[in-house]
Scaffold this motif. Structure first.
Motif, PDB file in Angstrom:
ATOM      1  N   GLY A 144     -16.552   9.673  -8.485  1.00 30.82           N
ATOM      2  CA  GLY A 144     -16.111   8.495  -7.752  1.00 30.82           C
ATOM      3  C   GLY A 144     -14.671   8.692  -7.320  1.00 30.82           C
ATOM      4  O   GLY A 144     -13.796   8.896  -8.175  1.00 30.82           O
ATOM      5  N   ILE A 145     -14.413   8.675  -6.036  1.00 23.85           N
ATOM      6  CA  ILE A 145     -13.075   8.899  -5.494  1.00 23.85           C
ATOM      7  C   ILE A 145     -12.527   7.562  -5.007  1.00 23.85           C
ATOM      8  O   ILE A 145     -12.994   7.012  -4.007  1.00 23.85           O
ATOM      9  CB  ILE A 145     -13.099   9.926  -4.351  1.00 23.85           C
ATOM     10  CG1 ILE A 145     -13.715  11.242  -4.833  1.00 23.85           C
ATOM     11  CG2 ILE A 145     -11.688  10.146  -3.806  1.00 23.85           C
ATOM     12  CD1 ILE A 145     -13.990  12.235  -3.717  1.00 23.85           C
ATOM     13  N   ILE A 146     -11.551   7.045  -5.729  1.00 22.44           N
ATOM     14  CA  ILE A 146     -10.973   5.740  -5.387  1.00 22.44           C
ATOM     15  C   ILE A 146      -9.782   5.973  -4.467  1.00 22.44           C
ATOM     16  O   ILE A 146      -8.694   6.297  -4.919  1.00 22.44           O
ATOM     17  CB  ILE A 146     -10.569   4.976  -6.654  1.00 22.44           C
ATOM     18  CG1 ILE A 146     -11.749   4.898  -7.638  1.00 22.44           C
ATOM     19  CG2 ILE A 146     -10.090   3.573  -6.303  1.00 22.44           C
ATOM     20  CD1 ILE A 146     -11.412   4.262  -8.957  1.00 22.44           C
ATOM     21  N   GLY A 147     -10.035   5.816  -3.180  1.00 22.18           N
ATOM     22  CA  GLY A 147      -9.021   6.090  -2.169  1.00 22.18           C
ATOM     23  C   GLY A 147      -9.419   7.294  -1.343  1.00 22.18           C
ATOM     24  O   GLY A 147      -9.019   8.415  -1.642  1.00 22.18           O
ATOM     25  N   VAL A 148     -10.212   7.076  -0.303  1.00 24.23           N
ATOM     26  CA  VAL A 148     -10.699   8.189   0.513  1.00 24.23           C
ATOM     27  C   VAL A 148      -9.828   8.321   1.761  1.00 24.23           C
ATOM     28  O   VAL A 148     -10.233   7.994   2.881  1.00 24.23           O
ATOM     29  CB  VAL A 148     -12.187   8.017   0.875  1.00 24.23           C
ATOM     30  CG1 VAL A 148     -12.693   9.254   1.608  1.00 24.23           C
ATOM     31  CG2 VAL A 148     -13.020   7.788  -0.377  1.00 24.23           C
ATOM     32  N   GLY A 168     -17.368   6.908  -2.884  1.00 20.93           N
ATOM     33  CA  GLY A 168     -15.999   6.699  -2.440  1.00 20.93           C
ATOM     34  C   GLY A 168     -15.642   5.237  -2.332  1.00 20.93           C
ATOM     35  O   GLY A 168     -16.516   4.381  -2.158  1.00 20.93           O
ATOM     36  N   VAL A 169     -14.343   4.958  -2.443  1.00 20.13           N
ATOM     37  CA  VAL A 169     -13.819   3.614  -2.215  1.00 20.13           C
ATOM     38  C   VAL A 169     -12.718   3.702  -1.164  1.00 20.13           C
ATOM     39  O   VAL A 169     -11.780   4.493  -1.306  1.00 20.13           O
ATOM     40  CB  VAL A 169     -13.228   3.002  -3.509  1.00 20.13           C
ATOM     41  CG1 VAL A 169     -12.564   1.656  -3.206  1.00 20.13           C
ATOM     42  CG2 VAL A 169     -14.305   2.827  -4.575  1.00 20.13           C
ATOM     43  N   HIS A 174     -15.805   2.088   5.680  1.00 20.99           N
ATOM     44  CA  HIS A 174     -16.480   2.911   6.682  1.00 20.99           C
ATOM     45  C   HIS A 174     -16.908   4.253   6.076  1.00 20.99           C
ATOM     46  O   HIS A 174     -16.150   4.859   5.327  1.00 20.99           O
ATOM     47  CB  HIS A 174     -15.572   3.173   7.884  1.00 20.99           C
ATOM     48  CG  HIS A 174     -15.280   1.937   8.667  1.00 20.99           C
ATOM     49  ND1 HIS A 174     -14.170   1.811   9.484  1.00 20.99           N
ATOM     50  CD2 HIS A 174     -15.940   0.750   8.765  1.00 20.99           C
ATOM     51  CE1 HIS A 174     -14.162   0.606  10.040  1.00 20.99           C
ATOM     52  NE2 HIS A 174     -15.226  -0.049   9.620  1.00 20.99           N
ATOM     53  N   PRO A 175     -18.099   4.734   6.415  1.00 18.82           N
ATOM     54  CA  PRO A 175     -18.573   6.017   5.885  1.00 18.82           C
ATOM     55  C   PRO A 175     -17.752   7.174   6.425  1.00 18.82           C
ATOM     56  O   PRO A 175     -17.118   7.072   7.479  1.00 18.82           O
ATOM     57  CB  PRO A 175     -20.027   6.084   6.370  1.00 18.82           C
ATOM     58  CG  PRO A 175     -20.064   5.200   7.581  1.00 18.82           C
ATOM     59  CD  PRO A 175     -19.091   4.095   7.310  1.00 18.82           C
ATOM     60  N   THR A 176     -17.757   8.285   5.713  1.00 19.70           N
ATOM     61  CA  THR A 176     -17.084   9.485   6.166  1.00 19.70           C
ATOM     62  C   THR A 176     -17.822  10.703   5.644  1.00 19.70           C
ATOM     63  O   THR A 176     -18.612  10.609   4.699  1.00 19.70           O
ATOM     64  CB  THR A 176     -15.607   9.508   5.713  1.00 19.70           C
ATOM     65  OG1 THR A 176     -14.922  10.550   6.402  1.00 19.70           O
ATOM     66  CG2 THR A 176     -15.492   9.758   4.213  1.00 19.70           C
ATOM     67  N   GLU A 177     -17.561  11.841   6.250  1.00 25.00           N
ATOM     68  CA  GLU A 177     -18.239  13.079   5.885  1.00 25.00           C
ATOM     69  C   GLU A 177     -17.984  13.422   4.426  1.00 25.00           C
ATOM     70  O   GLU A 177     -16.887  13.189   3.906  1.00 25.00           O
ATOM     71  CB  GLU A 177     -17.741  14.216   6.778  1.00 25.00           C
ATOM     72  CG  GLU A 177     -18.550  15.499   6.691  1.00 25.00           C
ATOM     73  CD  GLU A 177     -18.066  16.557   7.662  1.00 25.00           C
ATOM     74  OE1 GLU A 177     -18.784  17.560   7.841  1.00 25.00           O
ATOM     75  OE2 GLU A 177     -16.973  16.384   8.240  1.00 25.00           O
ATOM     76  N   TYR A 178     -18.988  13.973   3.759  1.00 20.14           N
ATOM     77  CA  TYR A 178     -18.956  14.442   2.372  1.00 20.14           C
ATOM     78  C   TYR A 178     -19.044  13.314   1.337  1.00 20.14           C
ATOM     79  O   TYR A 178     -19.164  13.593   0.143  1.00 20.14           O
ATOM     80  CB  TYR A 178     -17.718  15.294   2.073  1.00 20.14           C
ATOM     81  CG  TYR A 178     -17.522  16.443   3.023  1.00 20.14           C
ATOM     82  CD1 TYR A 178     -18.461  17.475   3.099  1.00 20.14           C
ATOM     83  CD2 TYR A 178     -16.419  16.500   3.859  1.00 20.14           C
ATOM     84  CE1 TYR A 178     -18.299  18.539   3.978  1.00 20.14           C
ATOM     85  CE2 TYR A 178     -16.236  17.557   4.743  1.00 20.14           C
ATOM     86  CZ  TYR A 178     -17.183  18.573   4.804  1.00 20.14           C
ATOM     87  OH  TYR A 178     -17.018  19.615   5.670  1.00 20.14           O
ATOM     88  N   ASP A 180     -21.292  10.378  -0.089  1.00 14.76           N
ATOM     89  CA  ASP A 180     -22.686   9.932  -0.022  1.00 14.76           C
ATOM     90  C   ASP A 180     -22.824   8.420   0.033  1.00 14.76           C
ATOM     91  O   ASP A 180     -23.720   7.891   0.701  1.00 14.76           O
ATOM     92  CB  ASP A 180     -23.455  10.475  -1.228  1.00 14.76           C
ATOM     93  CG  ASP A 180     -23.475  11.988  -1.263  1.00 14.76           C
ATOM     94  OD1 ASP A 180     -24.008  12.594  -0.320  1.00 14.76           O
ATOM     95  OD2 ASP A 180     -22.928  12.569  -2.214  1.00 14.76           O
ATOM     96  N   GLU A 181     -21.952   7.725  -0.693  1.00 13.07           N
ATOM     97  CA  GLU A 181     -21.984   6.264  -0.707  1.00 13.07           C
ATOM     98  C   GLU A 181     -20.550   5.750  -0.663  1.00 13.07           C
ATOM     99  O   GLU A 181     -19.723   6.172  -1.467  1.00 13.07           O
ATOM    100  CB  GLU A 181     -22.662   5.733  -1.971  1.00 13.07           C
ATOM    101  CG  GLU A 181     -24.088   6.185  -2.188  1.00 13.07           C
ATOM    102  CD  GLU A 181     -24.622   5.706  -3.534  1.00 13.07           C
ATOM    103  OE1 GLU A 181     -24.356   4.534  -3.898  1.00 13.07           O
ATOM    104  OE2 GLU A 181     -25.270   6.506  -4.237  1.00 13.07           O
ATOM    105  N   MET A 182     -20.260   4.835   0.268  1.00 10.93           N
ATOM    106  CA  MET A 182     -18.911   4.293   0.378  1.00 10.93           C
ATOM    107  C   MET A 182     -18.895   2.829  -0.061  1.00 10.93           C
ATOM    108  O   MET A 182     -19.795   2.060   0.285  1.00 10.93           O
ATOM    109  CB  MET A 182     -18.391   4.399   1.811  1.00 10.93           C
ATOM    110  CG  MET A 182     -16.920   4.084   1.951  1.00 10.93           C
ATOM    111  SD  MET A 182     -15.843   5.319   1.189  1.00 10.93           S
ATOM    112  CE  MET A 182     -15.909   6.609   2.451  1.00 10.93           C
ATOM    113  N   TYR A 183     -17.868   2.478  -0.814  1.00  3.00           N
ATOM    114  CA  TYR A 183     -17.690   1.128  -1.318  1.00  3.00           C
ATOM    115  C   TYR A 183     -16.342   0.580  -0.843  1.00  3.00           C
ATOM    116  O   TYR A 183     -15.444   1.335  -0.473  1.00  3.00           O
ATOM    117  CB  TYR A 183     -17.702   1.117  -2.852  1.00  3.00           C
ATOM    118  CG  TYR A 183     -19.008   1.535  -3.485  1.00  3.00           C
ATOM    119  CD1 TYR A 183     -19.848   0.602  -4.090  1.00  3.00           C
ATOM    120  CD2 TYR A 183     -19.413   2.882  -3.504  1.00  3.00           C
ATOM    121  CE1 TYR A 183     -21.043   0.978  -4.693  1.00  3.00           C
ATOM    122  CE2 TYR A 183     -20.607   3.268  -4.090  1.00  3.00           C
ATOM    123  CZ  TYR A 183     -21.421   2.315  -4.679  1.00  3.00           C
ATOM    124  OH  TYR A 183     -22.602   2.700  -5.274  1.00  3.00           O
TER     125      TYR A 183
END
Length: 320
Positions: A144-148, A168-169, A174-178, A180-183
């Motif tokens: 989980g990457i908090i801050g994409v 990602g958060v 908005h979705p971005t490459e790499y 899988d799920e954006m929050y």
């Protein structure tokens, strides 16, 4: 014609200095990290590259002609943002120059914790041959990457080489490459129970301060690892220490802290499941080159042509 002045509070190579001089050949250029070199020039500088805390009182004086500050760091929380906004001073950050070195540090910490490298380094010092119950793999786990932002995107990209599932958060969602799920930030608590690794790459703002508390640690897996290369105050440090002591989480890799340098009596120093690094995750041999060539010079060309700056312009209301 009154000469314009650029003050750079860093020790730049001759090559980088010449590149800047070629863009503004008629400007007076003051370059050097030593305060004695730049201090007397702050009040009549049009542009300053490299923020120093000693500048705070000087740049808020009404007599100066400052138009633009380029920081040498990604974070701007240490600057007097309210006063700069009131004086309509443009502010640009060094955001983006750290994506390679910081993402490398993130994976160094994740791999070290997963494969017990930090434990084996300690064992080597005492010449102890011990398995230390090493069994975990990083491949195909969930991160989980908090801050994409730039750092988060590079971290997500590398995660795919390990076959990881990437959550990602980001503020926009908005979705971005790499990824899988954006929050969105208000969905953080939904993401945390799913993660084997939680990585914080956020700047410190009013919204992110104390974003991670005992509640968030209670939602994480007991087998999960927490990595923070953002800012120490994003986390309530006492809650993190308690989560580590009570095994709510398995361990942590920390490059940033509430108080820096980290006080010698802070229990994080002594914990076997913690790796401490001294806020160096962004350090790189290419730092100055990237700030100058990728951010400052392109913006400088726009500035002298009277065009709006376009790279890393700080939004005062957002704080980054």
């Amino acid at each position: 014609m009154v000469n314009k002045k650029l003050v750079i509070t860093q020790n730049l190579s001759e090559t980088l200095s010449k590149q800047i001089s070629n863009v503004i050949p008629d400007w007076e250029l003051i370059i050097g990290r030593d305060k004695e070199i730049w201090h007397q020039h702050i009040l009549d500088a049009d542009v300053i590259a490299g923020w120093k805390k000693d500048m705070k009182d000087l740049i808020t004086e009404s007599s100066n002609k400052l138009q633009w500050i380029q920081t040498w760091s990604a974070g701007v929380n240490s600057l007097p943002l309210r006063q700069l906004e009131e004086k309509k001073i443009q502010l640009t950050s060094a955001n983006g120059v750290h994506s390679y070195p910081i993402s490398e540090t993130i994976y160094a910490l994740m791999l070290a914790l997963t494969r017990k490298i930090h434990t084996y380094v300690k064992n080597q010092q005492s010449k102890t041959w011990h398995h230390s119950n090493m069994k975990l793999e990083m491949h195909e786990k969930t991160i989980g990457i908090i801050g994409v932002g730039a750092i988060g995107k590079e971290t997500a990209k590398i995660a795919k080489a390990f076959g990881m599932h990437v959550l990602g958060v980001r503020h926009s969602g908005h979705p971005t490459e790499y990824v899988d799920e954006m929050y969105t930030p208000d969905q953080l608590d939904q993401l945390l129970p799913k993660c084997d690794y939680v990585v914080v790459t956020l700047p410190l703002t009013n919204e992110t301060k104390h974003m991670i508390t005992s509640k968030q640690f209670s939602l994480m897996k007991p087998s999960s690892y927490f990595i923070n290369i953002g800012r120490g105050e994003i986390v309530i440090e006492s809650d993190l220490i308690n989560a580590l002591k009570t095994h709510q989480i398995a361990g942590a890799g920390l490059d940033v802290f509430t108080t820096e340098p980290l006080p010698k009596d802070n229990p994080l120093w002594e914990m076997d499941n913690v790796i401490v690094t001294p806020h160096t995750s962004g350090s790189t041999e290419f730092y100055d080159k990237r700030v100058v060539e990728e951010i400052f010079i392109p913006n400088l060309k726009q500035y002298i042509e009277g065009q709006p700056l376009s790279i890393n312009v700080v939004d005062y209301k957002k704080g980054y």
